[in-house]
Motif scaffolding. Structure first.
Motif, PDB file in Angstrom:
ATOM      1  N   VAL A 165       0.829  -1.211   0.000  1.00  0.00           N
ATOM      2  CA  VAL A 165       0.000   0.000   0.000  1.00  0.00           C
ATOM      3  C   VAL A 165       0.863   1.260   0.000  1.00  0.00           C
ATOM      4  O   VAL A 165       1.793   1.381   0.801  1.00  0.00           O
ATOM      5  N   ARG A 166       0.532   2.178  -0.911  1.00  0.00           N
ATOM      6  CA  ARG A 166       1.208   3.487  -0.975  1.00  0.00           C
ATOM      7  C   ARG A 166       0.153   4.555  -0.703  1.00  0.00           C
ATOM      8  O   ARG A 166      -0.508   5.045  -1.613  1.00  0.00           O
ATOM      9  N   THR A 167      -0.008   4.918   0.560  1.00  0.00           N
ATOM     10  CA  THR A 167      -1.120   5.777   0.949  1.00  0.00           C
ATOM     11  C   THR A 167      -1.070   7.152   0.282  1.00  0.00           C
ATOM     12  O   THR A 167      -2.117   7.748   0.004  1.00  0.00           O
ATOM     13  N   ARG A 168       0.118   7.654  -0.002  1.00  0.00           N
ATOM     14  CA  ARG A 168       0.229   8.994  -0.588  1.00  0.00           C
ATOM     15  C   ARG A 168      -0.346   9.054  -2.001  1.00  0.00           C
ATOM     16  O   ARG A 168      -0.665  10.143  -2.493  1.00  0.00           O
ATOM     17  N   LEU A 169      -0.471   7.919  -2.652  1.00  0.00           N
ATOM     18  CA  LEU A 169      -0.963   7.898  -4.029  1.00  0.00           C
ATOM     19  C   LEU A 169      -2.462   7.647  -4.113  1.00  0.00           C
ATOM     20  O   LEU A 169      -3.039   7.727  -5.200  1.00  0.00           O
ATOM     21  N   ILE A 170      -3.103   7.334  -3.011  1.00  0.00           N
ATOM     22  CA  ILE A 170      -4.516   6.956  -3.008  1.00  0.00           C
ATOM     23  C   ILE A 170      -5.381   8.211  -2.839  1.00  0.00           C
ATOM     24  O   ILE A 170      -5.226   8.946  -1.852  1.00  0.00           O
ATOM     25  N   LEU A 197      -1.276  -3.830   6.785  1.00  0.00           N
ATOM     26  CA  LEU A 197      -2.360  -4.330   7.620  1.00  0.00           C
ATOM     27  C   LEU A 197      -2.971  -3.224   8.468  1.00  0.00           C
ATOM     28  O   LEU A 197      -4.189  -3.205   8.697  1.00  0.00           O
ATOM     29  N   ASP A 198      -2.159  -2.290   8.923  1.00  0.00           N
ATOM     30  CA  ASP A 198      -2.676  -1.165   9.698  1.00  0.00           C
ATOM     31  C   ASP A 198      -3.589  -0.298   8.841  1.00  0.00           C
ATOM     32  O   ASP A 198      -4.586   0.250   9.335  1.00  0.00           O
ATOM     33  N   TYR A 199      -3.278  -0.200   7.546  1.00  0.00           N
ATOM     34  CA  TYR A 199      -4.140   0.565   6.639  1.00  0.00           C
ATOM     35  C   TYR A 199      -5.461  -0.167   6.393  1.00  0.00           C
ATOM     36  O   TYR A 199      -6.523   0.446   6.403  1.00  0.00           O
ATOM     37  N   LEU A 200      -5.381  -1.466   6.155  1.00  0.00           N
ATOM     38  CA  LEU A 200      -6.576  -2.236   5.815  1.00  0.00           C
ATOM     39  C   LEU A 200      -7.469  -2.496   7.025  1.00  0.00           C
ATOM     40  O   LEU A 200      -8.702  -2.534   6.901  1.00  0.00           O
ATOM     41  N   TYR A 201      -6.844  -2.682   8.188  1.00  0.00           N
ATOM     42  CA  TYR A 201      -7.600  -2.991   9.408  1.00  0.00           C
ATOM     43  C   TYR A 201      -7.119  -2.097  10.551  1.00  0.00           C
ATOM     44  O   TYR A 201      -6.470  -2.568  11.486  1.00  0.00           O
TER      45      TYR A 201
END
Length: 326
Positions: A165-170, A197-201
């Motif tokens: 996961v690349r949160t800055r691009l979402i 996993l911290d992002y998804l859950y």
């Protein structure tokens, strides 16, 4: 054949040790990269029959990407090069060699996707299908990658997924989560970091997040990676096996980095499963504690050897064999 699908790009890696009397600004090294691309290269170097599924540019950087795939023995499944430019990433390294990325992927070659075109080049016989990373982020790309995934599943492939996961691009987090969860439901094996996993859950420990994901998405095998802290395998049957990370600093004066470490680790997992006849849905379900430990140990070896180098530079099968025999 193992098919690896997803982005390819050129990493421009900041090299502070490089200097030039005529260059006033920082110097960068152009390195072929992209998480799926790196995984395909690592598999090829381990002499695993591998195909890479991604549109590639006809520009000089795209031809560099093609040449490295061919040199590793990886089959370029989308051999018709496109006019759009190659994607780029600017990479900065911390003092410990940990990379951070800025991506440039608008209207680039790896985004030139159509469901019919992409599925048309998929081999009829696929043992495993690996996908993940930036390929899963853009909503416009999802119909093509979803169609490829469904086709691979229909052809009996074991599906492996690395969210990366690349949160800055979402831009639309709810939509991204929904699309990623839909793909997880088709996966047999996932590799995820504690950040993924911290992002998804959110709010759950990595271990609890994995147990929930495996229960809800009916995943057979999940690998939790924690960088230098090692990795842990979790099975649907309740087994948990941990393995420490490996480090190989052959030359103390030569400092490596962790670029491509997770991708090399992923390739190590798939290569071990292939080598031991476990690269299938039933093979994953049959893994016991001893085989899980061996698999993690092999994947850690591949990642550790990569980290002894600068940039993503996974080891060849010959080098791995020498390490195992030595």
């Amino acid at each position: 054949m193992i098919v690896v699908a997803g982005e390819s790009l050129i990493d421009f890696v900041h090299r502070p040790n490089l200097s030039s009397d005529s260059q006033s600004g920082p110097l960068y090294e152009a390195c072929p990269g992209g998480s799926p691309y790196n995984c395909a290269i690592a598999l090829g170097r381990l002499q695993i029959d591998t195909g890479f599924l991604c549109p590639l540019s006809e520009d000089s950087l795209g031809r560099l990407l093609v040449a490295r795939l061919e040199d590793a023995g990886v089959k370029v499944l989308m051999s018709d090069l496109v006019r759009a430019p190659s994607s780029l990433a600017v990479v900065s390294l911390s003092a410990e060699g940990t990379p951070s990325y800025s991506f440039y992927r608008q209207e680039t070659a790896d985004r030139q996707l159509e469901p019919v075109t992409v599925t048309a080049v998929l081999p009829d016989e696929i043992e495993a299908f690996q996908i993940g990373s930036l390929a899963l982020i853009e909503k416009d790309d999802n119909p093509s990658w979803a169609a490829v995934l469904e086709t691979a599943v229909a052809r009996g492939a074991m599906v492996s997924l690395d969210p990366n996961v690349r949160t800055r691009l979402i831009t639309d987090h709810a939509d991204y989560r929904a699309r990623l969860m839909a793909m997880l439901r088709q996966a047999d094996m996932i590799k995820a970091s504690d950040e993924d996993l911290d992002y998804l859950y959110p709010g759950l420990t990595p271990e609890d997040a994995i147990r929930r994901a495996m229960r809800e998405q009916e995943i057979t095998l999940t690998i939790l990676t924690r960088g230098t802290e090692g990795a842990t395998a979790f099975t649907a049957s309740g087994l948990e096996v941990a393995m420490p990370a490996k480090s190989f600093a052959e030359d103390p004066a030569k400092k490596g980095d962790s670029i491509g470490a997770g991708d090399s680790f992923q390739a190590g997992l798939l290569a071990w499963l292939k080598d031991h006849g476990q690269l299938s849905k039933s093979g994953l379900a049959a893994l016991n504690e001893d085989s899980l430990a061996q698999m993690l140990d092999f994947a850690s070896l591949i990642a550790g050897l990569n980290c002894a180098e600068t940039g993503c530079n996974p080891p060849t099968r010959e080098r791995v064999q020498r390490m195992l025999e030595g």
